[in-house]
Scaffold this motif. Structure first.
Motif, short mmCIF file in Angstrom:
data_model
loop_
_atom_site.label_atom_id
_atom_site.label_comp_id
_atom_site.label_asym_id
_atom_site.label_seq_id
_atom_site.Cartn_x
_atom_site.Cartn_y
_atom_site.Cartn_z
N GLU A 170 0.84 -1.20 0.00
CA GLU A 170 0.00 0.00 0.00
C GLU A 170 0.87 1.25 0.00
O GLU A 170 0.63 2.19 -0.74
CB GLU A 170 -0.92 0.03 1.23
CG GLU A 170 -1.98 -1.05 1.25
CD GLU A 170 -2.82 -1.07 -0.01
OE1 GLU A 170 -3.13 0.00 -0.56
OE2 GLU A 170 -3.12 -2.18 -0.48
N LEU A 171 1.91 1.24 0.83
CA LEU A 171 2.79 2.42 0.90
C LEU A 171 3.50 2.65 -0.42
O LEU A 171 3.59 3.78 -0.89
CB LEU A 171 3.80 2.25 2.04
CG LEU A 171 3.27 2.63 3.41
CD1 LEU A 171 4.34 2.45 4.46
CD2 LEU A 171 2.76 4.06 3.42
N TYR A 223 1.04 4.25 -2.68
CA TYR A 223 0.76 5.64 -2.32
C TYR A 223 1.82 6.56 -2.89
O TYR A 223 1.54 7.66 -3.35
CB TYR A 223 0.72 5.82 -0.80
CG TYR A 223 -0.65 5.59 -0.19
CD1 TYR A 223 -1.74 6.33 -0.60
CD2 TYR A 223 -0.84 4.64 0.79
CE1 TYR A 223 -2.99 6.12 -0.06
CE2 TYR A 223 -2.09 4.41 1.35
CZ TYR A 223 -3.16 5.16 0.92
OH TYR A 223 -4.39 4.95 1.46
N TRP A 278 -1.29 10.79 -5.40
CA TRP A 278 -2.20 11.20 -4.32
C TRP A 278 -1.49 11.62 -3.05
O TRP A 278 -1.80 12.66 -2.47
CB TRP A 278 -3.21 10.09 -4.02
CG TRP A 278 -4.24 10.03 -5.08
CD1 TRP A 278 -4.43 9.06 -6.01
CD2 TRP A 278 -5.21 11.05 -5.39
NE1 TRP A 278 -5.45 9.39 -6.86
CE2 TRP A 278 -5.95 10.60 -6.50
CE3 TRP A 278 -5.51 12.29 -4.82
CZ2 TRP A 278 -6.97 11.35 -7.06
CZ3 TRP A 278 -6.54 13.04 -5.39
CH2 TRP A 278 -7.26 12.57 -6.50
N ALA A 279 -0.51 10.83 -2.61
CA ALA A 279 0.17 11.17 -1.36
C ALA A 279 0.83 12.54 -1.48
O ALA A 279 0.70 13.38 -0.59
CB ALA A 279 1.20 10.11 -1.01
N LEU A 293 -7.10 9.76 0.46
CA LEU A 293 -6.11 8.72 0.77
C LEU A 293 -6.79 7.36 0.95
O LEU A 293 -6.25 6.33 0.55
CB LEU A 293 -5.35 9.09 2.05
CG LEU A 293 -4.46 10.33 1.94
CD1 LEU A 293 -3.87 10.66 3.30
CD2 LEU A 293 -3.36 10.11 0.92
N ARG A 300 -8.73 4.67 -2.40
CA ARG A 300 -8.21 3.64 -3.29
C ARG A 300 -8.05 2.28 -2.60
O ARG A 300 -7.93 1.27 -3.27
CB ARG A 300 -6.88 4.06 -3.91
CG ARG A 300 -5.85 4.65 -2.96
CD ARG A 300 -4.48 4.61 -3.58
NE ARG A 300 -4.08 3.24 -3.80
CZ ARG A 300 -3.55 2.49 -2.86
NH1 ARG A 300 -3.35 2.96 -1.66
NH2 ARG A 300 -3.22 1.24 -3.11
N GLY A 326 -2.76 2.79 5.21
CA GLY A 326 -3.47 4.07 5.25
C GLY A 326 -3.06 4.88 6.46
O GLY A 326 -2.87 6.10 6.40
N VAL A 334 0.28 6.58 6.00
CA VAL A 334 0.31 7.75 5.11
C VAL A 334 -0.40 8.94 5.74
O VAL A 334 0.02 10.08 5.57
CB VAL A 334 -0.19 7.38 3.69
CG1 VAL A 334 -1.69 7.29 3.64
CG2 VAL A 334 0.33 8.36 2.67
#
Lengths: 267, 239
Positions: free
Chosen positions: A11-12, A15, A20-21, A91, A94, A126, A129
């Motif tokens: 996930e990280l 991101y 998006w991040a 965040l 997705r 999540g 982030v």
């Protein structure tokens, strides 16, 4: 545990390979610094006024401006809280919707991994982030400590600032949990973001809306409102009630997400 | 013990019957060609075998484990390539394969070697450090296949693995699948009959959710005639 971490790590990675991040970081840094500067100048004006008229002759609501902690830091956390409400849906959107759109959901569900590990891994990603997003704002109290001053030594009361920051993290964790649940219900990321926003904002504002309502609705609305629950934490008061309130929402959201993930297969 | 045991599996979507009391077994080491017209229920059967969809009735066992009662044990034995290769476009091929390897429980120390092993098997070694979104359709399909091969699962379930490949890549992939016979059991779904003739020993044909033939390739198609399997297929799925 290993599976959960593998998913969190993925996930990280995603991101930081999608925009998006970075967009969220930019929005958070830009808006919070704008307000930080505005608050500093208000603080300076009030302090100058106070030097001329003395605090005793100033209106009561200026009392907060006696020190940087209440005059700037606590108010800044209030702004960061609102920004978080606006950026967290982008965040969380997705987390599951993207998997379903790309058909990778099938990969996760046919791998030797428990559904709860998938949910926890995604939540952890999540959480990391949103913590990074909120982490950007810790720079303002540091600036105040380094460049500010007060009669009593340190410019800021760090225990108050840290507790408020803890409240923010709890709030961010709540937004992501609710957003993750909504993301698990749809294939469309935009719809997930919009619905998350549509849940978070009224929930935040319900206290204000309920002021003209009758009892017992007013008390209930005041109690469940995010705004009311967060007020004390942001001011640096350790509020066990709020801690339990938000932790329950997070756990329930994780549980519902787990149910939603399992239920996908039964349609 | 057979590798796959499917007992009376029925799958209904509301009032539509996708699979109707399907029963079959697949022995270890077999390469089974899984045929049927579009919409016959091939993909649904594969989704049930891999534990993605539950059957409405009946049971499916993989390596002796019921797919729904002991899902983790059953899934550990399966490598699955769905109809659409499940790829994350923003990841590199290497990052993606490492992620899937971790999910499949490939030990940390062996992960790098395992990724390189499957990449060289499927001919994706040269694109390991490229982003998946930049790959051609044929490469994406082969990355999907690499993912299924990670950890050398005893059972491979491949839903149209040659889809989107050019004739040369097609031949390579079929050669690769043929090479897996013996140590691996393979279920190969396709509607390209010459591929079946080239790779499979046994054939299962389903039509409208029901098996209409399950036998050795030689018995279903007269090997002396070029179009034997086509004729059988058309005859059985005509009704």
């Amino acid at each position: 545990m290993r599976n959960t971490l593998a998913i969190a790590r993925k996930e990280l990675t995603l991101y930081f390979t999608t925009p998006w991040a970075y967009l969220v970081f930019t929005a958070m840094a830009f808006i919070s610094s704008f307000f930080f500067i505005a608050m500093l100048s208000t603080f300076k004006q009030v302090q100058e006024m106070a030097r001329i008229y003395t605090w005793d002759r100033m209106p009561g609501d200026y009392a907060a401006y006696k020190n940087l902690t209440d005059g700037v830091a606590v108010q800044l956390w209030g702004v960061v809280l609102i920004v978080t409400l606006f950026v967290a849906p982008f965040l969380s959107m997705r987390l599951f919707a993207e998997e379903k759109r790309h058909k990778t959901f099938e990969l996760l569900m046919t791998a030797p991994v428990r559904p709860i590990e998938i949910v926890l891994g995604k939540y952890l990603g999540g959480l990391a982030v949103i913590s990074a997003t909120l982490g950007l704002t810790i720079v303002y109290p540091i600036i105040l400590t380094v460049f500010g001053g007060s009669e009593s030594g340190s410019a800021l009361e760090w225990s108050t600032v840290a507790l408020g920051y803890g409240g923010l993290l709890l709030w961010g964790a709540t937004c992501i949990a609710i957003g993750m649940f909504i993301s698990s219900l749809t294939e469309s990321q935009m719809l997930a973001a919009f619905l998350t926003f549509a849940v978070l904002l009224p929930w935040m504002l319900i206290k204000g809306l309920a002021q003209s309502a009758d009892e017992p609705f007013r008390s209930i609305a005041t109690y469940v409102s995010f705004d009311a629950q967060l007020q004390d934490m942001l001011k640096g008061v350790l509020d066990l009630k709020a801690l339990v309130f938000f932790t329950s929402i997070i756990l329930l959201s994780i549980l519902f997400t787990h149910r939603a993930v399992e239920a996908q297969r039964w349609t | 013990m057979p590798m796959i045991e499917v007992q009376n599996v029925t799958k209904r979507y509301r009032d539509r019957v996708a699979l109707d009391a399907v029963t079959f077994t697949v022995e270890k080491g077999e390469i089974l060609g899984f045929l049927g017209p579009n919409g016959a229920g091939k993909s649904t059967m594969m989704k049930i075998l891999t534990g993605f969809l539950p059957p409405t009735e009946g049971s499916a066992k993989v390596a002796g484990f019921d797919v729904f009662e002991r899902p983790l044990e059953a899934k550990r034995n399966i490598g699955y390539l769905p109809e659409t290769p499940p790829l994350y476009p923003e990841m590199t091929v290497r990052g993606y394969l490492k992620f899937v390897g971790r999910l499949k429980g490939v030990p940390r120390a062996k992960l790098k070697g395992e990724v390189e092993r499957v990449a060289s098997l499927t001919g994706t070694a040269d694109v390991l450090d490229r982003l998946i979104l930049a790959l051609s359709k044929g490469f994406k399909q082969r990355v999907g296949l690499s993912q299924a091969l990670l950890g050398s699962p005893p059972l491979l379930i491949l839903d149209e693995p040659t889809e989107g490949l050019d004739p040369r890549q097609r031949a390579d992939v079929l050669q690769l699948i043929k090479g897996l016979a013996g140590q691996h059991t393979v279920i190969l779904s396709t509607h390209i009959l010459p591929e079946v003739k080239a790779t499979c020993q046994r054939v299962l044909i389903i039509h409208r959710g029901k098996p209409v033939a399950h036998d050795d390739l030689a018995k279903l198609a007269d090997p002396s005639r070029e179009t034997g399997l086509e004729e059988t297929f058309i005859r059985l799925t005509a009704a």
